[in-house]
Design a protein around this motif. Structure first.
Motif, PDB file in Angstrom:
ATOM      1  N   ALA A 101       0.828  -1.205   0.000  1.00 42.55           N
ATOM      2  CA  ALA A 101       0.000   0.000   0.000  1.00 42.55           C
ATOM      3  C   ALA A 101       0.862   1.255   0.000  1.00 42.55           C
ATOM      4  O   ALA A 101       0.540   2.244  -0.678  1.00 42.55           O
ATOM      5  CB  ALA A 101      -0.911  -0.012   1.230  1.00 42.55           C
ATOM      6  N   LYS A 102       1.973   1.224   0.729  1.00 40.82           N
ATOM      7  CA  LYS A 102       2.864   2.376   0.780  1.00 40.82           C
ATOM      8  C   LYS A 102       3.491   2.642  -0.587  1.00 40.82           C
ATOM      9  O   LYS A 102       3.599   3.803  -1.022  1.00 40.82           O
ATOM     10  CB  LYS A 102       3.954   2.142   1.830  1.00 40.82           C
ATOM     11  CG  LYS A 102       4.798   3.367   2.121  1.00 40.82           C
ATOM     12  CD  LYS A 102       5.776   3.101   3.254  1.00 40.82           C
ATOM     13  CE  LYS A 102       6.612   4.337   3.550  1.00 40.82           C
ATOM     14  NZ  LYS A 102       7.569   4.078   4.663  1.00 40.82           N
ATOM     15  N   PHE A 104       2.225   1.803  -3.494  1.00 38.60           N
ATOM     16  CA  PHE A 104       1.166   2.259  -4.398  1.00 38.60           C
ATOM     17  C   PHE A 104       0.857   3.734  -4.163  1.00 38.60           C
ATOM     18  O   PHE A 104       0.815   4.536  -5.112  1.00 38.60           O
ATOM     19  CB  PHE A 104      -0.088   1.415  -4.172  1.00 38.60           C
ATOM     20  CG  PHE A 104      -1.263   1.858  -5.001  1.00 38.60           C
ATOM     21  CD1 PHE A 104      -1.362   1.514  -6.334  1.00 38.60           C
ATOM     22  CD2 PHE A 104      -2.269   2.635  -4.434  1.00 38.60           C
ATOM     23  CE1 PHE A 104      -2.447   1.934  -7.103  1.00 38.60           C
ATOM     24  CE2 PHE A 104      -3.358   3.048  -5.180  1.00 38.60           C
ATOM     25  CZ  PHE A 104      -3.442   2.705  -6.527  1.00 38.60           C
ATOM     26  N   THR A 105       0.630   4.115  -2.907  1.00 38.73           N
ATOM     27  CA  THR A 105       0.258   5.504  -2.613  1.00 38.73           C
ATOM     28  C   THR A 105       1.409   6.472  -2.883  1.00 38.73           C
ATOM     29  O   THR A 105       1.172   7.629  -3.228  1.00 38.73           O
ATOM     30  CB  THR A 105      -0.190   5.644  -1.147  1.00 38.73           C
ATOM     31  OG1 THR A 105       0.859   5.181  -0.277  1.00 38.73           O
ATOM     32  CG2 THR A 105      -1.435   4.816  -0.886  1.00 38.73           C
ATOM     33  N   LYS A 106       2.638   5.987  -2.766  1.00 41.97           N
ATOM     34  CA  LYS A 106       3.798   6.857  -3.003  1.00 41.97           C
ATOM     35  C   LYS A 106       3.897   7.233  -4.474  1.00 41.97           C
ATOM     36  O   LYS A 106       4.351   8.330  -4.816  1.00 41.97           O
ATOM     37  CB  LYS A 106       5.069   6.143  -2.536  1.00 41.97           C
ATOM     38  CG  LYS A 106       6.302   7.031  -2.503  1.00 41.97           C
ATOM     39  CD  LYS A 106       7.495   6.286  -1.926  1.00 41.97           C
ATOM     40  CE  LYS A 106       8.718   7.189  -1.872  1.00 41.97           C
ATOM     41  NZ  LYS A 106       9.890   6.458  -1.323  1.00 41.97           N
ATOM     42  N   ILE A 108       1.315   7.579  -6.534  1.00 45.32           N
ATOM     43  CA  ILE A 108       0.148   8.351  -6.964  1.00 45.32           C
ATOM     44  C   ILE A 108       0.311   9.805  -6.548  1.00 45.32           C
ATOM     45  O   ILE A 108       0.586  10.105  -5.388  1.00 45.32           O
ATOM     46  CB  ILE A 108      -1.150   7.782  -6.361  1.00 45.32           C
ATOM     47  CG1 ILE A 108      -1.322   6.315  -6.757  1.00 45.32           C
ATOM     48  CG2 ILE A 108      -2.350   8.592  -6.820  1.00 45.32           C
ATOM     49  CD1 ILE A 108      -1.444   6.069  -8.231  1.00 45.32           C
ATOM     50  N   PHE A 111      -2.047  11.475  -3.391  1.00 43.80           N
ATOM     51  CA  PHE A 111      -3.011  10.433  -3.021  1.00 43.80           C
ATOM     52  C   PHE A 111      -3.834  10.850  -1.806  1.00 43.80           C
ATOM     53  O   PHE A 111      -5.032  10.569  -1.737  1.00 43.80           O
ATOM     54  CB  PHE A 111      -2.271   9.124  -2.727  1.00 43.80           C
ATOM     55  CG  PHE A 111      -3.196   7.998  -2.336  1.00 43.80           C
ATOM     56  CD1 PHE A 111      -3.842   7.251  -3.314  1.00 43.80           C
ATOM     57  CD2 PHE A 111      -3.413   7.692  -1.000  1.00 43.80           C
ATOM     58  CE1 PHE A 111      -4.697   6.212  -2.965  1.00 43.80           C
ATOM     59  CE2 PHE A 111      -4.264   6.663  -0.641  1.00 43.80           C
ATOM     60  CZ  PHE A 111      -4.904   5.923  -1.631  1.00 43.80           C
ATOM     61  N   SER A 112      -3.201  11.509  -0.846  1.00 47.21           N
ATOM     62  CA  SER A 112      -3.934  11.937   0.356  1.00 47.21           C
ATOM     63  C   SER A 112      -5.025  12.938  -0.001  1.00 47.21           C
ATOM     64  O   SER A 112      -6.114  12.912   0.589  1.00 47.21           O
ATOM     65  CB  SER A 112      -2.970  12.545   1.383  1.00 47.21           C
ATOM     66  OG  SER A 112      -2.334  13.697   0.852  1.00 47.21           O
ATOM     67  N   TRP A 114      -6.640  13.050  -2.891  1.00 51.52           N
ATOM     68  CA  TRP A 114      -7.716  12.258  -3.509  1.00 51.52           C
ATOM     69  C   TRP A 114      -8.538  11.533  -2.452  1.00 51.52           C
ATOM     70  O   TRP A 114      -9.774  11.487  -2.526  1.00 51.52           O
ATOM     71  CB  TRP A 114      -7.109  11.244  -4.478  1.00 51.52           C
ATOM     72  CG  TRP A 114      -8.127  10.280  -5.035  1.00 51.52           C
ATOM     73  CD1 TRP A 114      -8.932  10.459  -6.114  1.00 51.52           C
ATOM     74  CD2 TRP A 114      -8.459   8.994  -4.506  1.00 51.52           C
ATOM     75  NE1 TRP A 114      -9.744   9.369  -6.296  1.00 51.52           N
ATOM     76  CE2 TRP A 114      -9.481   8.456  -5.332  1.00 51.52           C
ATOM     77  CE3 TRP A 114      -7.997   8.244  -3.413  1.00 51.52           C
ATOM     78  CZ2 TRP A 114     -10.033   7.196  -5.098  1.00 51.52           C
ATOM     79  CZ3 TRP A 114      -8.560   7.004  -3.177  1.00 51.52           C
ATOM     80  CH2 TRP A 114      -9.560   6.483  -4.013  1.00 51.52           C
ATOM     81  N   MET A 115      -7.844  10.969  -1.463  1.00 55.85           N
ATOM     82  CA  MET A 115      -8.540  10.241  -0.405  1.00 55.85           C
ATOM     83  C   MET A 115      -9.459  11.158   0.401  1.00 55.85           C
ATOM     84  O   MET A 115     -10.612  10.811   0.692  1.00 55.85           O
ATOM     85  CB  MET A 115      -7.515   9.574   0.516  1.00 55.85           C
ATOM     86  CG  MET A 115      -8.144   8.791   1.662  1.00 55.85           C
ATOM     87  SD  MET A 115      -9.157   7.404   1.121  1.00 55.85           S
ATOM     88  CE  MET A 115      -7.886   6.256   0.602  1.00 55.85           C
ATOM     89  N   LEU A 204      -8.646   8.497  -9.818  1.00 55.98           N
ATOM     90  CA  LEU A 204      -7.535   7.682  -9.334  1.00 55.98           C
ATOM     91  C   LEU A 204      -6.833   6.985 -10.493  1.00 55.98           C
ATOM     92  O   LEU A 204      -5.600   6.906 -10.532  1.00 55.98           O
ATOM     93  CB  LEU A 204      -8.053   6.643  -8.334  1.00 55.98           C
ATOM     94  CG  LEU A 204      -6.992   5.737  -7.702  1.00 55.98           C
ATOM     95  CD1 LEU A 204      -5.970   6.562  -6.915  1.00 55.98           C
ATOM     96  CD2 LEU A 204      -7.637   4.691  -6.799  1.00 55.98           C
TER      97      LEU A 204
END
Length: 228
Positions: A101-102, A104-106, A108, A111-112, A114-115, A204
């Motif tokens: 997960a780290k 993947f989010t790194k 994007i 990402f925060s 978008w979340m 996303l």
């Protein structure tokens, strides 16, 4: 010509109705004694899509091999058991999931952001959270009750900074002065518009493809000029 216009109008109305429909998720969790039960119900497209995930058995084994979990997936519309499986959750599983997960989010972009945007579109329409606590001593039980109240209000205060709440939460911390007990019952319902789910998924996907393209460009550049 009029027939095509009517067909286009009907199709547009159908698409608009689907986009305006709600995706509803119901969550129920209870812990009574050593028995844990988790139930998740998913409903979308005006009930056309319905699934229920039932976890009737969660066994805690220790700090390394944490839990054994039995999961049942049910099609609620047809009342049919789709699959059933036993799995385990360990420290190694959690660490592996966290690493993936780290990564993947790194990759994007923002990402925060978008979340936060996505979570802000979710609305909570029901929240019931009851806790029954008994230590065996009246004074210690009273202290534990106050601590749990504080933890609940702090946690919900943080969560609802991002999540919209459409109903007053029903909270209960019931001291059990005459016995030792720790029981929890949690019921929650959230929903989001189907159109917003699609929009969030597309945003996303665009960010992921852009990040993947930039990653490939950087990799190609490094391979073509390793000395640089």
């Amino acid at each position: 010509m009029m027939g095509w216009l009517w067909a286009a109008a009907v199709a547009a109305a159908a698409v608009a109705a689907l986009l305006a429909s709600r995706v509803r998720i119901k969550l129920y969790f209870s812990r009574v004694g050593s028995d844990d039960h988790l139930l998740v119900e998913f409903r979308a497209l005006y009930g056309i899509v319905r699934y229920k995930y039932d976890v009737p058995l969660i066994r805690f084994h220790g700090l390394i091999h944490l839990f054994d979990v039995k999961t049942e997936r049910v099609d609620r519309k047809k009342d049919v058991l789709l699959d059933e499986k036993d799995s385990d959750i360990s420290i190694e599983n959690i660490q592996d999931f966290y690493r993936q997960a780290k990564l993947f989010t790194k990759r994007i972009e923002d990402f925060s952001g978008w979340m936060k945007w996505t979570v802000a579109k979710v609305r909570c329409t029901q929240l019931q959270w009851a806790t029954y606590i008994g230590i065996g001593d009246a004074a210690e039980t009273a202290i534990a009750t106050g601590i749990i109240w504080g933890l609940k209000t702090s946690l919900l205060g943080f969560v609802f900074r991002y999540l919209k709440l459409d109903a007053r939460p029903e909270l209960l911390v019931q001291p059990q002065y005459n016995r030792k007990q720790f029981s929890v019952k949690l019921r929650c319902m959230i929903h989001i518009r189907f159109g917003l789910v699609l929009l969030a998924a597309m945003l996303l996907a665009v960010r992921f493809m852009r990040a993947n393209r930039d990653y490939k460009k950087t990799k190609t550049k490094l391979e073509s000029n390793p000395a640089g």
